[in-house]
Design a protein around this motif. Structure first.
Motif, short mmCIF file in Angstrom:
data_model
loop_
_atom_site.label_atom_id
_atom_site.label_comp_id
_atom_site.label_asym_id
_atom_site.label_seq_id
_atom_site.Cartn_x
_atom_site.Cartn_y
_atom_site.Cartn_z
N GLU A 161 0.86 -1.20 0.00
CA GLU A 161 0.00 0.00 0.00
C GLU A 161 0.89 1.23 0.00
O GLU A 161 1.30 1.72 1.05
N LYS A 162 1.24 1.74 -1.18
CA LYS A 162 2.24 2.81 -1.30
C LYS A 162 1.84 3.76 -2.41
O LYS A 162 1.03 3.43 -3.27
N GLY A 163 2.45 4.95 -2.39
CA GLY A 163 2.24 5.90 -3.49
C GLY A 163 1.10 6.86 -3.23
O GLY A 163 0.45 6.81 -2.18
N ASN B 137 4.40 -5.48 2.55
CA ASN B 137 5.54 -4.67 2.12
C ASN B 137 5.82 -3.57 3.13
O ASN B 137 4.89 -2.88 3.57
N ASP B 138 7.10 -3.42 3.52
CA ASP B 138 7.58 -2.31 4.34
C ASP B 138 7.08 -2.32 5.79
O ASP B 138 7.88 -2.16 6.70
N ASP B 139 5.79 -2.42 6.01
CA ASP B 139 5.15 -2.17 7.31
C ASP B 139 5.23 -3.41 8.22
O ASP B 139 4.30 -4.21 8.29
N GLN C 2 15.90 -1.66 0.34
CA GLN C 2 17.20 -1.20 0.84
C GLN C 2 17.02 0.03 1.75
O GLN C 2 17.77 0.24 2.69
N GLU C 3 15.98 0.81 1.48
CA GLU C 3 15.82 2.06 2.24
C GLU C 3 14.94 1.85 3.47
O GLU C 3 14.74 2.74 4.26
N ASP C 4 14.40 0.62 3.62
CA ASP C 4 13.53 0.37 4.79
C ASP C 4 14.38 -0.06 5.97
O ASP C 4 15.60 -0.07 5.91
#
Ligand SMILES: C=C1C=NC(C(F)(F)F)=NC1=N
Ligand SMILES: [Mg+2]
Length: 217
Positions: free
Chosen positions: A42-44, A74-76, A92-94
């Motif tokens: 859930e991004k953008g 994803n991510d969270d 890489q940025e997470d």
């Protein structure tokens, strides 16, 4: 779960932003078409947050559980833990993959990589699978790096990266088999499925291309 490699064949990645209609219908149709693993991303611009995001994730997870499809967030990491999801995918940025591994125990951990150095580091941090890309130019990720090409799949395999690896970024029906023949264990797609006129038929064709190419390897 047996080795995650077996689940990577057709990896559907999606969030509400990617969908032209109800995400629940999009996922149902993709499941009918044979996806083997799902990632809630859930991004953008316009992405849901907070309780709305949680509620959508819960409903999507329910669909995956019904059909025994691994549900990855994803991510969270906190959302993944609160839902008791099957795993997380981080870039890489997470949050550093090593810290995520400490938080999630033996849940599935996927890490985005773009080159050999990042692949080696991700595996050292305990990644269960690598998401390599973008293979081709992609419209689904605003801050995507330059495409690394199919050659990067072969290069990683030649350099003893034998871990489960899924390729992502601009992959279509036309290129799916080439990506598998280059050495990927599966393809990950967002818009190829989300923007299809008939999602189930498109997904069935993608699955057929992948499985056929896998048997040739
Ligand atoms: C940036 C990403 C790279 N790879 C993957 C996956 F295909 F799941 F491995 N997911 C992502 N969100
Ligand atoms: Mg990320």
């Amino acid at each position: 779960m047996s080795d995650v490699r077996d689940f990577l064949s057709l990896y559907f990645v999606m969030g509400s932003v990617d969908c032209k209609k109800d995400p629940l219908d999009v996922l149902d149709e993709a499941i009918q078409g044979g996806i083997t693993i799902f990632q809630f991303r859930e991004k953008g611009k316009g992405a849901l947050t907070g309780l709305e995001k949680y509620r959508l994730a819960e409903k999507l997870f329910e669909r995956c559980r019904l059909h025994h499809i691994p549900f990855i967030v994803n991510d969270d990491v906190d959302l993944a833990l609160s839902l008791e999801a099957d795993g997380v995918h981080v870039g890489q940025e997470d949050e550093a993959a090593k810290r995520v591994r400490d938080k999630i125990g033996n849940k599935i951990l996927g890490v985005s990589v773009h080159n050999l150095k990042e692949a080696q580091a991700a595996l050292a941090d305990g990644a269960d699978y690598l998401g390599l890309g973008p293979i081709f130019p992609t419209k689904s990720k605003e801050d995507a790096k330059a495409a690394c090409g199919i050659e990067m799949i072969q290069y990683l395999r030649e350099n003893k990266i034998d871990a489960p690896l899924v390729a992502i970024g601009g992959i279509t029906e036309q290129t799916a088999a080439d990506v598998i023949r280059a050495g990927a264990d599966g393809i990950a797609v967002i818009s190829e499925i989300c923007h299809a006129d008939h999602i189930t038929e498109k997904t069935k064709r993608l699955y057929a291309h992948v499985i056929h190419a896998k048997h040739q390897n």
